[in-house]
Design a protein around this motif. Structure first.
Motif, PDB file in Angstrom:
ATOM      1  N   LEU A  37      -8.801 -30.694 -12.709  1.00 38.79           N
ATOM      2  CA  LEU A  37      -9.077 -29.417 -12.054  1.00 38.79           C
ATOM      3  C   LEU A  37      -8.573 -28.241 -12.890  1.00 38.79           C
ATOM      4  O   LEU A  37      -7.504 -28.319 -13.490  1.00 38.79           O
ATOM      5  CB  LEU A  37      -8.367 -29.354 -10.685  1.00 38.79           C
ATOM      6  CG  LEU A  37      -8.784 -30.377  -9.648  1.00 38.79           C
ATOM      7  CD1 LEU A  37      -7.862 -30.300  -8.435  1.00 38.79           C
ATOM      8  CD2 LEU A  37     -10.228 -30.150  -9.239  1.00 38.79           C
ATOM      9  N   THR A  38      -9.326 -27.154 -12.859  1.00 37.31           N
ATOM     10  CA  THR A  38      -8.847 -25.929 -13.486  1.00 37.31           C
ATOM     11  C   THR A  38      -7.778 -25.312 -12.589  1.00 37.31           C
ATOM     12  O   THR A  38      -7.661 -25.661 -11.398  1.00 37.31           O
ATOM     13  CB  THR A  38      -9.991 -24.911 -13.661  1.00 37.31           C
ATOM     14  OG1 THR A  38     -10.509 -24.597 -12.365  1.00 37.31           O
ATOM     15  CG2 THR A  38     -11.094 -25.449 -14.567  1.00 37.31           C
ATOM     16  N   TRP A  39      -7.021 -24.397 -13.162  1.00 34.26           N
ATOM     17  CA  TRP A  39      -6.006 -23.700 -12.357  1.00 34.26           C
ATOM     18  C   TRP A  39      -6.674 -22.961 -11.201  1.00 34.26           C
ATOM     19  O   TRP A  39      -6.148 -22.914 -10.092  1.00 34.26           O
ATOM     20  CB  TRP A  39      -5.221 -22.720 -13.225  1.00 34.26           C
ATOM     21  CG  TRP A  39      -4.355 -23.402 -14.230  1.00 34.26           C
ATOM     22  CD1 TRP A  39      -4.579 -23.480 -15.579  1.00 34.26           C
ATOM     23  CD2 TRP A  39      -3.138 -24.119 -13.991  1.00 34.26           C
ATOM     24  NE1 TRP A  39      -3.574 -24.195 -16.183  1.00 34.26           N
ATOM     25  CE2 TRP A  39      -2.680 -24.597 -15.224  1.00 34.26           C
ATOM     26  CE3 TRP A  39      -2.402 -24.409 -12.848  1.00 34.26           C
ATOM     27  CZ2 TRP A  39      -1.514 -25.335 -15.355  1.00 34.26           C
ATOM     28  CZ3 TRP A  39      -1.246 -25.141 -12.982  1.00 34.26           C
ATOM     29  CH2 TRP A  39      -0.810 -25.600 -14.211  1.00 34.26           C
ATOM     30  N   ARG A  40      -7.822 -22.383 -11.457  1.00 31.32           N
ATOM     31  CA  ARG A  40      -8.540 -21.637 -10.418  1.00 31.32           C
ATOM     32  C   ARG A  40      -8.900 -22.570  -9.261  1.00 31.32           C
ATOM     33  O   ARG A  40      -8.723 -22.229  -8.097  1.00 31.32           O
ATOM     34  CB  ARG A  40      -9.795 -21.027 -11.027  1.00 31.32           C
ATOM     35  CG  ARG A  40     -10.602 -20.212 -10.053  1.00 31.32           C
ATOM     36  CD  ARG A  40     -11.810 -19.586 -10.737  1.00 31.32           C
ATOM     37  NE  ARG A  40     -11.341 -18.577 -11.673  1.00 31.32           N
ATOM     38  CZ  ARG A  40     -11.793 -18.451 -12.921  1.00 31.32           C
ATOM     39  NH1 ARG A  40     -12.722 -19.257 -13.378  1.00 31.32           N
ATOM     40  NH2 ARG A  40     -11.338 -17.512 -13.712  1.00 31.32           N
ATOM     41  N   ALA A  41      -9.417 -23.753  -9.564  1.00 35.10           N
ATOM     42  CA  ALA A  41      -9.790 -24.705  -8.514  1.00 35.10           C
ATOM     43  C   ALA A  41      -8.562 -25.149  -7.724  1.00 35.10           C
ATOM     44  O   ALA A  41      -8.620 -25.303  -6.505  1.00 35.10           O
ATOM     45  CB  ALA A  41     -10.502 -25.911  -9.124  1.00 35.10           C
ATOM     46  N   ARG A  42      -7.446 -25.334  -8.406  1.00 33.23           N
ATOM     47  CA  ARG A  42      -6.215 -25.708  -7.690  1.00 33.23           C
ATOM     48  C   ARG A  42      -5.784 -24.608  -6.731  1.00 33.23           C
ATOM     49  O   ARG A  42      -5.271 -24.883  -5.644  1.00 33.23           O
ATOM     50  CB  ARG A  42      -5.094 -25.994  -8.679  1.00 33.23           C
ATOM     51  CG  ARG A  42      -5.322 -27.260  -9.452  1.00 33.23           C
ATOM     52  CD  ARG A  42      -4.167 -27.525 -10.372  1.00 33.23           C
ATOM     53  NE  ARG A  42      -4.689 -28.006 -11.634  1.00 33.23           N
ATOM     54  CZ  ARG A  42      -3.967 -28.223 -12.697  1.00 33.23           C
ATOM     55  NH1 ARG A  42      -2.684 -27.981 -12.681  1.00 33.23           N
ATOM     56  NH2 ARG A  42      -4.526 -28.665 -13.793  1.00 33.23           N
ATOM     57  N   GLU A  75     -10.439 -12.954  -9.599  1.00 31.01           N
ATOM     58  CA  GLU A  75     -11.680 -13.520 -10.117  1.00 31.01           C
ATOM     59  C   GLU A  75     -12.882 -13.112  -9.271  1.00 31.01           C
ATOM     60  O   GLU A  75     -12.759 -12.876  -8.077  1.00 31.01           O
ATOM     61  CB  GLU A  75     -11.608 -15.047 -10.154  1.00 31.01           C
ATOM     62  CG  GLU A  75     -10.666 -15.578 -11.194  1.00 31.01           C
ATOM     63  CD  GLU A  75      -9.245 -15.722 -10.679  1.00 31.01           C
ATOM     64  OE1 GLU A  75      -8.962 -15.298  -9.550  1.00 31.01           O
ATOM     65  OE2 GLU A  75      -8.419 -16.254 -11.408  1.00 31.01           O
ATOM     66  N   ALA A  79     -16.984 -16.981 -10.520  1.00 32.11           N
ATOM     67  CA  ALA A  79     -15.832 -17.831 -10.841  1.00 32.11           C
ATOM     68  C   ALA A  79     -15.424 -18.651  -9.631  1.00 32.11           C
ATOM     69  O   ALA A  79     -15.106 -19.844  -9.749  1.00 32.11           O
ATOM     70  CB  ALA A  79     -14.664 -16.969 -11.314  1.00 32.11           C
ATOM     71  N   LYS A  82     -17.987 -21.451  -9.059  1.00 29.59           N
ATOM     72  CA  LYS A  82     -17.831 -22.514 -10.051  1.00 29.59           C
ATOM     73  C   LYS A  82     -16.641 -23.410  -9.698  1.00 29.59           C
ATOM     74  O   LYS A  82     -16.731 -24.637  -9.762  1.00 29.59           O
ATOM     75  CB  LYS A  82     -17.639 -21.909 -11.436  1.00 29.59           C
ATOM     76  CG  LYS A  82     -17.546 -22.935 -12.524  1.00 29.59           C
ATOM     77  CD  LYS A  82     -17.442 -22.281 -13.886  1.00 29.59           C
ATOM     78  CE  LYS A  82     -17.305 -23.347 -14.960  1.00 29.59           C
ATOM     79  NZ  LYS A  82     -17.162 -22.756 -16.287  1.00 29.59           N
ATOM     80  N   ALA A  83     -15.521 -22.805  -9.306  1.00 30.43           N
ATOM     81  CA  ALA A  83     -14.334 -23.591  -8.954  1.00 30.43           C
ATOM     82  C   ALA A  83     -14.572 -24.412  -7.689  1.00 30.43           C
ATOM     83  O   ALA A  83     -14.154 -25.571  -7.603  1.00 30.43           O
ATOM     84  CB  ALA A  83     -13.130 -22.666  -8.784  1.00 30.43           C
ATOM     85  N   GLU A  86     -16.554 -27.350  -8.610  1.00 29.37           N
ATOM     86  CA  GLU A  86     -15.685 -28.325  -9.288  1.00 29.37           C
ATOM     87  C   GLU A  86     -14.959 -29.192  -8.260  1.00 29.37           C
ATOM     88  O   GLU A  86     -14.903 -30.419  -8.392  1.00 29.37           O
ATOM     89  CB  GLU A  86     -14.691 -27.510 -10.112  1.00 29.37           C
ATOM     90  CG  GLU A  86     -13.718 -28.257 -10.934  1.00 29.37           C
ATOM     91  CD  GLU A  86     -12.780 -27.283 -11.651  1.00 29.37           C
ATOM     92  OE1 GLU A  86     -11.640 -27.702 -11.907  1.00 29.37           O
ATOM     93  OE2 GLU A  86     -13.151 -26.131 -11.946  1.00 29.37           O
TER      94      GLU A  86
END
Length: 133
Positions: A37-42, A75, A79, A82-83, A86
């Motif tokens: 996971l990206t930081w954004r998704a977390r 964001e 963005a 997209k997260a 994800e």
């Protein structure tokens, strides 16, 4: 020199959580350290697991529709989308069955995918959350 007071109180469009999260703390910790996971998704996952009562959490449309001022220049919509995609692709989020149209849908959080999380190998100190690779 006098400067105008720019402090404003932002009132959320959805209720502030009043109950502690009902999820497994170990799975939550693993999800927050899942390197898939990206930081954004977390961050989105953390927001959605903070103890909202069923049906009270923000919808995708509500989160995406926040203005730049309301988001405090965080964001943008693309963005966020997209997260969220994800998180869906890994199984952390799924649409609530009552909103099959996908418009304004509430998302159901499932931390089960954290059991298979890709963790950072332990390099320093002691951590029970390494995958040993």
């Amino acid at each position: 020199m006098n400067t105008p007071d720019t402090t404003t109180t932002i009132v959320p469009q959805w209720p502030v959580p009043t109950a502690p999260p009902a999820h497994d703390p170990e799975l939550f910790a693993r999800a927050m350290r899942d390197m898939r996971l990206t930081w954004r998704a977390r961050g989105i996952l953390a927001e959605l697991t903070t103890g909202y009562t069923p049906g009270q959490g923000p919808t995708v449309s509500e989160l995406v529709s926040l203005t730049r001022d309301e988001r405090l220049a965080a964001e943008g919509r693309d963005a966020f989308r997209k997260a969220a995609g994800e998180l869906r692709s890994l199984g952390y989020l799924s649409p609530d069955a009552t909103t099959a149209s996908g418009v304004g849908e509430r998302l159901v959080v499932d931390l089960a995918p954290a059991a298979g999380a890709r963790m950072i190998p332990q390099r320093y100190g002691h951590s029970p959350f390494t995958d040993g690779s």
